[in-house]
Design a protein around this motif. Structure first.
Motif, PDB file in Angstrom:
ATOM      1  N   PHE A  66     -36.321  11.392  24.018  1.00 56.62           N
ATOM      2  CA  PHE A  66     -36.271  10.543  22.832  1.00 56.62           C
ATOM      3  C   PHE A  66     -34.848  10.169  22.433  1.00 56.62           C
ATOM      4  N   SER A  67     -33.871  11.023  22.701  1.00 54.49           N
ATOM      5  CA  SER A  67     -32.496  10.635  22.388  1.00 54.49           C
ATOM      6  C   SER A  67     -32.039   9.505  23.308  1.00 54.49           C
ATOM      7  N   VAL A  68     -32.366   9.614  24.612  1.00 52.71           N
ATOM      8  CA  VAL A  68     -32.030   8.532  25.549  1.00 52.71           C
ATOM      9  C   VAL A  68     -32.768   7.260  25.171  1.00 52.71           C
ATOM     10  N   ALA A  69     -34.058   7.380  24.833  1.00 51.08           N
ATOM     11  CA  ALA A  69     -34.859   6.197  24.487  1.00 51.08           C
ATOM     12  C   ALA A  69     -34.313   5.493  23.246  1.00 51.08           C
ATOM     13  N   ILE A  70     -33.951   6.274  22.230  1.00 48.83           N
ATOM     14  CA  ILE A  70     -33.445   5.676  20.984  1.00 48.83           C
ATOM     15  C   ILE A  70     -32.093   5.003  21.220  1.00 48.83           C
ATOM     16  N   VAL A 131     -25.301  11.029  30.853  1.00 51.45           N
ATOM     17  CA  VAL A 131     -24.646   9.728  30.680  1.00 51.45           C
ATOM     18  C   VAL A 131     -25.153   8.720  31.706  1.00 51.45           C
ATOM     19  N   THR A 132     -25.302   9.138  32.957  1.00 51.33           N
ATOM     20  CA  THR A 132     -25.783   8.202  33.985  1.00 51.33           C
ATOM     21  C   THR A 132     -27.226   7.789  33.716  1.00 51.33           C
ATOM     22  N   MET A 133     -28.037   8.721  33.211  1.00 51.30           N
ATOM     23  CA  MET A 133     -29.412   8.362  32.855  1.00 51.30           C
ATOM     24  C   MET A 133     -29.424   7.350  31.720  1.00 51.30           C
ATOM     25  N   LEU A 134     -28.578   7.574  30.709  1.00 50.95           N
ATOM     26  CA  LEU A 134     -28.505   6.648  29.578  1.00 50.95           C
ATOM     27  C   LEU A 134     -28.036   5.265  30.027  1.00 50.95           C
ATOM     28  N   LEU A 135     -26.993   5.206  30.858  1.00 51.48           N
ATOM     29  CA  LEU A 135     -26.480   3.923  31.348  1.00 51.48           C
ATOM     30  C   LEU A 135     -27.547   3.164  32.137  1.00 51.48           C
ATOM     31  N   ALA A 136     -28.296   3.886  32.978  1.00 45.48           N
ATOM     32  CA  ALA A 136     -29.351   3.249  33.768  1.00 45.48           C
ATOM     33  C   ALA A 136     -30.453   2.710  32.863  1.00 45.48           C
ATOM     34  N   HIS A 137     -30.820   3.461  31.844  1.00 43.76           N
ATOM     35  CA  HIS A 137     -31.872   3.018  30.920  1.00 43.76           C
ATOM     36  C   HIS A 137     -31.426   1.775  30.143  1.00 43.76           C
ATOM     37  N   ILE A 138     -30.184   1.783  29.713  1.00 40.11           N
ATOM     38  CA  ILE A 138     -29.664   0.606  29.002  1.00 40.11           C
ATOM     39  C   ILE A 138     -29.720  -0.614  29.912  1.00 40.11           C
ATOM     40  N   ALA A 139     -29.307  -0.433  31.165  1.00 38.38           N
ATOM     41  CA  ALA A 139     -29.245  -1.550  32.105  1.00 38.38           C
ATOM     42  C   ALA A 139     -30.628  -2.139  32.384  1.00 38.38           C
ATOM     43  N   PHE A 140     -31.639  -1.285  32.598  1.00 37.94           N
ATOM     44  CA  PHE A 140     -32.944  -1.862  32.927  1.00 37.94           C
ATOM     45  C   PHE A 140     -33.737  -2.292  31.690  1.00 37.94           C
ATOM     46  N   CYS A 141     -33.278  -1.912  30.482  1.00 38.76           N
ATOM     47  CA  CYS A 141     -33.952  -2.358  29.247  1.00 38.76           C
ATOM     48  C   CYS A 141     -33.452  -3.726  28.778  1.00 38.76           C
ATOM     49  N   ILE A 142     -32.199  -4.039  29.052  1.00 31.45           N
ATOM     50  CA  ILE A 142     -31.617  -5.303  28.571  1.00 31.45           C
ATOM     51  C   ILE A 142     -32.416  -6.526  29.016  1.00 31.45           C
ATOM     52  N   PRO A 143     -32.835  -6.665  30.281  1.00 32.74           N
ATOM     53  CA  PRO A 143     -33.603  -7.847  30.686  1.00 32.74           C
ATOM     54  C   PRO A 143     -34.896  -8.028  29.889  1.00 32.74           C
ATOM     55  N   TYR A 144     -35.559  -6.916  29.523  1.00 30.36           N
ATOM     56  CA  TYR A 144     -36.802  -7.013  28.753  1.00 30.36           C
ATOM     57  C   TYR A 144     -36.525  -7.516  27.331  1.00 30.36           C
ATOM     58  N   VAL A 145     -35.416  -7.065  26.761  1.00 27.32           N
ATOM     59  CA  VAL A 145     -35.036  -7.559  25.430  1.00 27.32           C
ATOM     60  C   VAL A 145     -34.755  -9.060  25.487  1.00 27.32           C
ATOM     61  N   LEU A 192     -39.165  -2.702  20.954  1.00 31.59           N
ATOM     62  CA  LEU A 192     -40.340  -1.872  21.218  1.00 31.59           C
ATOM     63  C   LEU A 192     -40.609  -1.754  22.715  1.00 31.59           C
ATOM     64  N   ILE A 193     -40.442  -2.868  23.437  1.00 29.58           N
ATOM     65  CA  ILE A 193     -40.632  -2.821  24.890  1.00 29.58           C
ATOM     66  C   ILE A 193     -39.577  -1.921  25.531  1.00 29.58           C
ATOM     67  N   ALA A 194     -38.319  -2.057  25.067  1.00 29.23           N
ATOM     68  CA  ALA A 194     -37.236  -1.230  25.615  1.00 29.23           C
ATOM     69  C   ALA A 194     -37.507   0.251  25.372  1.00 29.23           C
ATOM     70  N   PHE A 195     -37.954   0.575  24.153  1.00 32.20           N
ATOM     71  CA  PHE A 195     -38.255   1.976  23.817  1.00 32.20           C
ATOM     72  C   PHE A 195     -39.381   2.508  24.706  1.00 32.20           C
ATOM     73  N   THR A 196     -40.424   1.701  24.872  1.00 33.22           N
ATOM     74  CA  THR A 196     -41.566   2.112  25.696  1.00 33.22           C
ATOM     75  C   THR A 196     -41.159   2.309  27.145  1.00 33.22           C
ATOM     76  N   MET A 197     -40.374   1.359  27.678  1.00 35.36           N
ATOM     77  CA  MET A 197     -39.928   1.458  29.068  1.00 35.36           C
ATOM     78  C   MET A 197     -39.080   2.709  29.296  1.00 35.36           C
TER      79      MET A 197
END
Length: 629
Positions: A66-70, A131-145, A192-197
């Motif tokens: 949840f910290s990474v997701a938020i 940190v690498t997990m967070l960076l990867a999540h940010i990167a793959f969430c941006i296109p959905y936003v 919401l999509i980014a959080f879910t992903m």
């Protein structure tokens, strides 16, 4: 004209709802099961919720998820929104090109994206972890936003911002007070999509994490390798959290719309308690993770990295060791010896590994292990003599046994007679009486061991003719017996008596017999695999002194008892083995728990790279033959 009622459509909708929600209901019910079984409800209990709360690994995985997701949601929403607004003001050619680039990560197979991220971090020598997990999540969430925000931007009057500035607004005011409020629904949808992903992701997280950092998806994956009902408990907790979030998201706008004149006040009233609750949760997590005490412990503040099989430790051993020593244990899991070898060969640093016999032989021969400091070991006199001095490490210079056992046949006593087992041995897997009622284990080593032993050969043979005969034996089995080729699902399936018999590891057979008294375990006289998993210290270990301390603790009575009683595999500690097998023990009288030591045809696997490749290739052909049959 009245429309005709469509009962079929309603029935289909009801069936769809049942199809999607029945497994969730099933999971929630079994999270309160008193027993370990994932299919047989034996009584109501909160046991697995208490185990979940006591498990630091699970709680850390929950907080990581949840910290990474938020964080990923907040950052990707801001970045994606700004990028979408910027693209709307770009030239048509550039905008069209960037839209196609943005669509690529969405359409790209997730495994390809995961490998790409992994190679990126390896190339730039970025140590994998949170940190690498967070960076990867940010990167793959941006296109959905961006995909959610861009349609809203297109629907706006292109002159809206200019009009606002003509009326005296600054560019920043035009953006924040005119543009952003108009596209807020798209921003919220994207968030919401980014959080879910992010919460849902497993594949990318699995490839980009390290240093023991796990989210819930990785945790559940490693737990599913062996029967662990805590999966149900932690999954139920996630369902509850997501349900609460969905209720809040849907109810708050309804409540706010009831009084438009007090909209701002309403928002403040909603966000103040929400912010307070979040702050309290964060503070609680920080307190639980970083609180200290006044006791001075020998390894206070140090970190021990262990690379072990999934679900191969007791309920309390890690937590108890941390409390006793003050050290932090970071446990990572592997699925196979080969997966573990790849990380070691790539020089990833661990303090302790728990490989199998033949892999220890390989690691020693290739110089990846350091010799143990016998002056720091106090456990060797506790180890069963039968599991010391095995061929892969004759003097135990590099390894201390962890678990050991055999491979044999688990069978339903109501369907299979012991006379048939004694008469046919492994050839019972070719007996037409049991056609369609057997399991084969999806392991090239163990399946070829069974075939070679059935033919009277050594399982360590490098004779091509003998290996080819074993291949023909296995092909005949899959073509004439219709077996189901499985891995760890055999454990619960045999506990429920779903087939007559199957090839299984002794520790798993112990669990099956404990769950179902109709189950038995048989080792053919033609011989079997006498296996051993042991603790070793890699040459590049950063904390060998702490590693020795853990080896001593895991081999002590308390640590070994916790391990063996929970996992079900035979302890290398002689006293623990005797107590668990003896009168009143958890595995009283179960022959699967005590490895056979008197049969000269039983063998320990030896490493042979050439033979392994041949057998691996042939086993793939066996499975193809099974799928084509």
């Amino acid at each position: 004209m009245k429309q005709k009622k469509r009962p079929f459509g309603k029935a289909l909708m009801v069936l769809s709802i049942i199809f999607f929600y029945l497994p969730i209901a099933y999971m929630i019910i079994f999270s309160f099961n008193d027993g370990k079984s994932l299919t047989s409800f034996t009584g109501f209990s909160m046991r697995w919720y208490l185990h979940m709360l006591d498990s630091s690994d699970m709680m850390e995985a929950l907080s990581t998820t949840f910290s990474v997701a938020i964080l990923a949601t907040i950052i990707s929403t801001i970045a994606g929104t700004i990028a979408a607004i910027g693209l709307s003001k770009s030239k048509k050619v550039i905008r069209h090109l960037m839209e196609q680039v943005n669509n690529l990560p969405v359409m790209n197979p997730e495994i390809v994206t995961a490998i790409g991220f992994m190679l990126l971090f390896i190339t730039f020598r970025i140590e994998k972890g949170y940190v690498t997990m967070l960076l990867a999540h940010i990167a793959f969430c941006i296109p959905y936003v961006m995909l959610s925000v861009m349609p809203k931007i297109r629907s706006l009057d292109p002159n809206l911002a200019d009009a606002a500035m003509d009326l005296g607004a600054t560019p920043w005011q035009a953006l924040t007070k005119v543009i952003v409020p108009q596209i807020t629904p798209g921003i919220v949808s994207g968030a919401l999509i980014a959080f879910t992903m992010s919460v849902d992701d497993f594949i990318i997280s699995y490839f980009v994490t390290g240093r023991g950092v796990k989210n819930l998806s990785i945790m559940v994956y490693t737990m599913s390798k062996r029967v662990n009902p805590s999966i149900n408990a932690i999954s139920t907790l996630v369902v509850v959290i997501i349900t609460i979030l969905l209720v809040v998201i849907n109810v708050v706008p309804v409540m706010a719309s009831k009084n438009k004149n007090k909209e701002v006040v309403k928002r403040r009233r909603v966000w103040i308690p929400v912010t307070a609750v979040c702050a309290a949760l964060v503070a609680g997590i920080c307190y639980m993770q970083f609180k200290g005490d006044d006791n001075v412990r020998p390894f206070e503040g140090q970190t021990l990295r262990i690379y072990n099989w999934g679900e191969y430790v007791g309920e309390h051993i890690i937590q108890d060791f941390q409390e006793e020593t003050g050290a932090k244990v970071m446990m990572e899991n592997f699925d196979s010896n080969e997966q573990m070898y790849i990380k070691v060969a790539n020089k990833e640093a661990f303090d302790i590994l728990v490989p199998s016999d033949y892999m220890i032989q390989r690691l020693i021969s290739e110089g990846y292990l350091q010799k143990l400091d016998k002056s720091k070991l106090t456990c060797m006199d506790k180890i069963n003599k039968a599991v010391k001095g095995l061929p892969y490490d004759p003097k135990n210079e590099y390894s201390v046994p962890y678990f050991w056992g055999t491979v044999g046949i688990v069978y339903d006593k109501t369907k299979v007679s012991e006379e048939d087992l004694k008469k046919e041995g492994y050839n019972i897997f070719l007996d037409q009486k049991y056609k369609g009622d057997i399991y084969l284990y999806d392991s090239e080593r163990d399946s070829f061991m069974m075939a070679l032993k059935a033919l009277g050969y050594s399982m360590n043979t490098n004779n091509q003719k003998e290996i080819d005969e074993a291949y023909d034996w296995l092909v005949k089995c899959v073509k004439t017996m219709d077996p189901e080729i499985v891995t760890d699902e055999i454990i619960d399936n045999m506990a429920q008596g779903r087939k007559a018999m199957g090839l299984i590891y002794s520790g798993d057979a112990t669990y099956v017999m404990a769950e179902n008294p109709n189950m038995g375990y048989y080792m053919p006289e033609s011989g079997t695999n006498l296996w051993s998993d042991a603790m070793v210290i890699p040459k590049n270990a950063k904390n060998p002194e702490l590693a020795h301390a853990f080896i001593n603790y895991a081999s002590s009575y308390a640590g070994a008892y916790d391990n063996s009683s929970y996992v079900g595999y035979t302890s290398a500690n002689k006293e623990v083995m005797d107590d668990l097998y003896g009168e009143g023990g958890d595995f009283e009288g179960m022959n699967a728990y005590i490895p056979r030591t008197g049969n000269k045809k039983d063998e320990v696997f030896e490493y042979n790279d050439k033979t392994k490749k041949i057998i691996s290739n042939l086993w793939s052909k066996v499975k193809i033959a099974a799928s084509n049959h």
